[in-house]
Write a protein that holds these residues in place. Sequence first.
Motif, short mmCIF file in Angstrom:
data_model
loop_
_atom_site.label_atom_id
_atom_site.label_comp_id
_atom_site.label_asym_id
_atom_site.label_seq_id
_atom_site.Cartn_x
_atom_site.Cartn_y
_atom_site.Cartn_z
N ARG A 1 2.17 1.59 -11.08
CA ARG A 1 1.94 0.43 -11.96
C ARG A 1 3.17 0.21 -12.83
O ARG A 1 3.85 1.18 -13.21
CB ARG A 1 0.74 0.69 -12.89
N ARG B 1 2.89 14.44 -1.76
CA ARG B 1 2.40 14.40 -0.39
C ARG B 1 3.49 14.34 0.67
O ARG B 1 3.30 14.78 1.80
CB ARG B 1 1.49 13.18 -0.23
N PRO C 1 0.86 -1.18 0.00
CA PRO C 1 0.00 0.00 0.00
C PRO C 1 0.90 1.24 0.00
O PRO C 1 1.90 1.26 0.72
CB PRO C 1 -0.77 -0.10 1.32
N PRO C 2 0.59 2.23 -0.80
CA PRO C 2 1.51 3.38 -0.89
C PRO C 2 1.40 4.29 0.32
O PRO C 2 1.17 5.48 0.21
CB PRO C 2 1.06 4.08 -2.18
N TYR D 1 -7.31 -3.12 -11.91
CA TYR D 1 -6.49 -2.02 -11.42
C TYR D 1 -7.29 -1.06 -10.53
O TYR D 1 -6.74 -0.45 -9.63
CB TYR D 1 -5.83 -1.28 -12.58
N LYS D 2 -8.60 -0.97 -10.78
CA LYS D 2 -9.40 -0.09 -9.93
C LYS D 2 -9.53 -0.66 -8.53
O LYS D 2 -9.57 0.04 -7.54
CB LYS D 2 -10.79 0.12 -10.56
N ARG D 3 -9.59 -1.98 -8.46
CA ARG D 3 -9.76 -2.62 -7.15
C ARG D 3 -8.45 -2.86 -6.42
O ARG D 3 -8.46 -3.15 -5.22
CB ARG D 3 -10.49 -3.95 -7.33
N LEU D 4 -7.35 -2.79 -7.12
CA LEU D 4 -6.06 -3.07 -6.48
C LEU D 4 -5.57 -1.83 -5.74
O LEU D 4 -5.20 -0.83 -6.35
CB LEU D 4 -5.04 -3.51 -7.54
N ASP D 5 -5.57 -1.93 -4.41
CA ASP D 5 -5.12 -0.79 -3.59
C ASP D 5 -3.66 -0.95 -3.19
O ASP D 5 -3.28 -0.62 -2.06
CB ASP D 5 -6.01 -0.68 -2.34
N MET D 6 -2.88 -1.50 -4.07
CA MET D 6 -1.45 -1.70 -3.79
C MET D 6 -0.64 -1.10 -4.93
O MET D 6 -1.11 -1.05 -6.07
CB MET D 6 -1.13 -3.20 -3.73
N ASP E 1 -1.32 6.43 -13.95
CA ASP E 1 -2.66 5.88 -14.02
C ASP E 1 -3.65 6.68 -13.17
O ASP E 1 -4.72 7.06 -13.64
CB ASP E 1 -2.61 4.42 -13.55
N ASP E 2 -3.29 6.92 -11.91
CA ASP E 2 -4.21 7.68 -11.05
C ASP E 2 -3.49 8.66 -10.13
O ASP E 2 -4.11 9.30 -9.28
CB ASP E 2 -5.09 6.74 -10.23
N LEU F 1 -1.28 7.98 -7.78
CA LEU F 1 -0.79 7.47 -6.50
C LEU F 1 -0.33 6.02 -6.57
O LEU F 1 0.75 5.69 -6.08
CB LEU F 1 -1.89 7.60 -5.43
N TYR F 2 -1.15 5.16 -7.12
CA TYR F 2 -0.82 3.74 -7.13
C TYR F 2 0.11 3.43 -8.31
O TYR F 2 -0.29 3.59 -9.46
CB TYR F 2 -2.10 2.90 -7.19
#
Lengths: 489, 506
Positions: A424, A249, A138-139, A451-456, A418-419, A421-422
Amino acid sequence: MRKAIGVLLTVVVLCASCEVEKGHITRVIDSEVLIYPDYKNVVIPSNIAPMNFAVLGDVGDYALQIEAPSKTLWVRAKNNDFDIPLHEWHELLADAKGGRLTMTIATREKDDWVGTTPFEMRVVSDSIDEYITYRLIPPGYVGWYKMGIYQCSLSTSEQSVIFENTHTHANCVNCHTVGSQSSSRTLFHMRGECAGTYLMKEGEIARLDTKTDSTISAFVYPAWHPDGRYIAFSTNSTAQTFHTAHRDRIEVFDYSSDIIVYDTELNEVFYSPLLKASDCCETFPTFSPDGKWLYFCTSPEVKDVELNYSQVHYSLCRIAFDAERGGFGNIVDTLYNAEQTGRSVSFPRVSPDGRIVVFVLSNYGNFSIWHSDADLYSMSLDGERKLKILDEINSSDVESYHSWSKNGRWMVFSSRRDDGLYTRPYFAYYDEEGKWYKPFMLPQKSPSQFYKRLDMSYNVPEFMDGPSEFSMRDILNVAKEESKRVCLR
Amino acid sequence: MTRHSSHKKQYGLIDFLKSWQLTIGTVILFVFVQICQRYILFDMEQTRVFVYEADKIAAQLSSVGGVSDFIALWLQQFFAISYVAPLVVALLYGGLTWLLQRVCSMVVERDLLLVEMIISWLPAVFLFVYTEDKIFFLTGHIAMLISVLGLWCYATCLSGRLRPLRLILIPLLFLVEGFVSSTCVWVMVLGMMLIAICRKEWREVGTIVLSSLLMLFLAQRYCIAVGAEELFSPDIFTIRIGGDATMIWVWLSSLLLIAIVILNVLKDRVRDTTISVVLAFSIVLLTGCFSYKSHKIEETHESLWLQRQIDTGNVVEAFKYCERHINNLYIANIYSYLLSTIGRLGDSNIFEEEEQLIIGSSESIIVRRHLMTLNYYIGYVAGAQREAFELNEPTEGMMRPRALMILAKTNIIQGNYALADKYLSHLKNTLFYRSWAQSYSRFLWDDKAVEADEELGSRRKAIEIESIPERWTAMKYLVSQIAAASPTLPATQYVDAYANMGAYDK
């Protein structure tokens, strides 16, 4: 009654056969369809897993026609996701090797399939390594529940565990690194419970206690020497602080750092005073493919770095390395002088053919994964030392950790495009003429959902020529044993 | 008339209590849990929300202990509604005890309530010895229910014509129990052995020992195969049942024990009564040893109570509560928040120290939860996001609903719409947060809508401040920056409060 059931079954079978029936496009209109991941006009290897993608926008009735020189495949979308069958995909790749796959997305209009503007994927004959390894984390900043080191087959997208921290009380595992892309030479660190560096080399695992009296910390960022005997490490004293209002951040910085080399045969550490200067921070070592040079980043120590972190700028340097006697040269060669340019280098990686070094350049510091301005650059290693921004593969967000494939034709790198934060993994093709091509994201089944569900985040992606030689159980067995303390030469 | 008298004699007080003890116990348990445990149960719902995503469900079910975890999580989502959580727990334990009584009645031919109690205590003692008291999950309750259900099946087979079926049933139970929880495999072995011992079927005991060894070996291999092996002890030995299960089990069993003592005294069974009393004291002693009623837990309860009051909009009640209890910084933190919501923070002279207004960050879950709420409220968007992130990340499944809501909102404010969409998509797959997520989806990739919204728009202005490393800036300066950037935010009240204390240099 039986007759009715028979009719019903026939109808069911016919309906089912309609689903698998091969369709065809009746007409094509000039209309662009947005897809995720953006695989349009990418260059792919001939052994890659199905390049599944999804149509962006409202859920509709879509089909995909994939045309190779002598084969065509028709795939229907489910919830806008095209999941291409593995076997048929590899047949297409074999057919299109050295050529192109033409993809046409079609939408249903009554009984007709209407094709949209086609796009292509170029299939090059340069294959990609069979596996990549990475850490999934997790980031976050301080806490986590689970992290682990995994391997993914690039020809099937199948992921398996190398090590997960669920068995060692959620401790930190990091820096899984592969020597010369070989699954017989890997290592990673564990912190907290069962702490140590786990060295997996030629069929054996060793747990090393790597803190010595004259090093700043236990081993941190590793780099294997091509002959497999030596591994360079940085030792770092690292801290972090948080921004109150900033796109990036967090700030991570080193109070101090040095570079040492570990001899796996003699279990001893040695270093050059030039890599352990008291007024400089040396970090991110990497060897040249011929093993004659050790590249690294270095920055003068900045006073009150926690406040003046933006004044930290790392230069790219190298020093000669003699693998025969295990020693260093006496001169440090500066390839990129950060003092002159005001920017900062991280993660240098020399291409297997030794022609270029690719590194991350950001505005300051070395922890580039938290710097949205971080981009990949290359520098030629001939006399010219020509610096080039890799526009073909960079994005407006972070590009960071990268590594080369065995044949030097592919590079995997981390990106937050991609978003935001996460992280890839993306793969980019580098041809013999030194040209880079549009990268593609690691293929997955139903990628938009995946990828939307992967919170890593995918962390430290590295190529590997086969699956890990050791199971988690093997590693756990070694974790139970006493660690071997490294000695200072 | 005679018929009526004999009927009356048959259903005297003792028999009435005996017949209704389970129902009475269940009702009392419901009331007890509602009064004493509801905030812990509320915390369960807050810890991990059930997400209707096929891949997550499949991964959950295939893991060791996944079945009970799945059922527990599914039930936990309803804990968002008041009274449902205590009702679920009470019914669960009512059912559990009823099943256990059925097992006992099948095993013991005469009225041996004491034996029944010893059996009913077996899992509790087992839990006492091994459980970690800091875990509060419903999973243990479900796992225990399935264990007892397994024992009931076994006892049914053993007592009747289905006896030969037990040879199939034993491995089947082990298999099911292995999926439910590895702990329950042990509970099952001990329970089945006890049943066989009570029936003096010594060959059966031998069969169980041999079967269990074989099954445990197979279960261990399975754990290894699926990567569920713990480091220093194979997973099969690992305890996964929560401390609250222990507490409730102890409480319910204590009630039954007291009932037995009373019944024994009334029946003049002195020996049994003495044994019961000794057992009761031992249990109380055990409860004392392993109780989680520490000072820290008191704070947790207090904080959870306040949090729930705030969440349900009952700020005035929470405020009154706070007026009586400013006994630690966490509560002071909430108190400043509550005062601010009613517009009285700026003119309050209650706070003496700067730290009392907003306490700093900490790795404690409770502090993070409060800081997340408080930071978002005052308009410190980056701080709220960080606390939400750090609250969510160390949690199994990473699905804390309120943390996800703050993550979605703060990312909308910052214009990170792809990220916000990700968090909203998780919430859209839940039962109780779906409509909220859908309502916030309208802000995605729509800057004008965000800026026009009072809540989000005012906070978007507050991110246009000079960024300083948080470690090196005081909250009083940060809130003054936020207040200057967006004067309608509650940060303004905090600035006034700091000024009242003389925190700012002239």
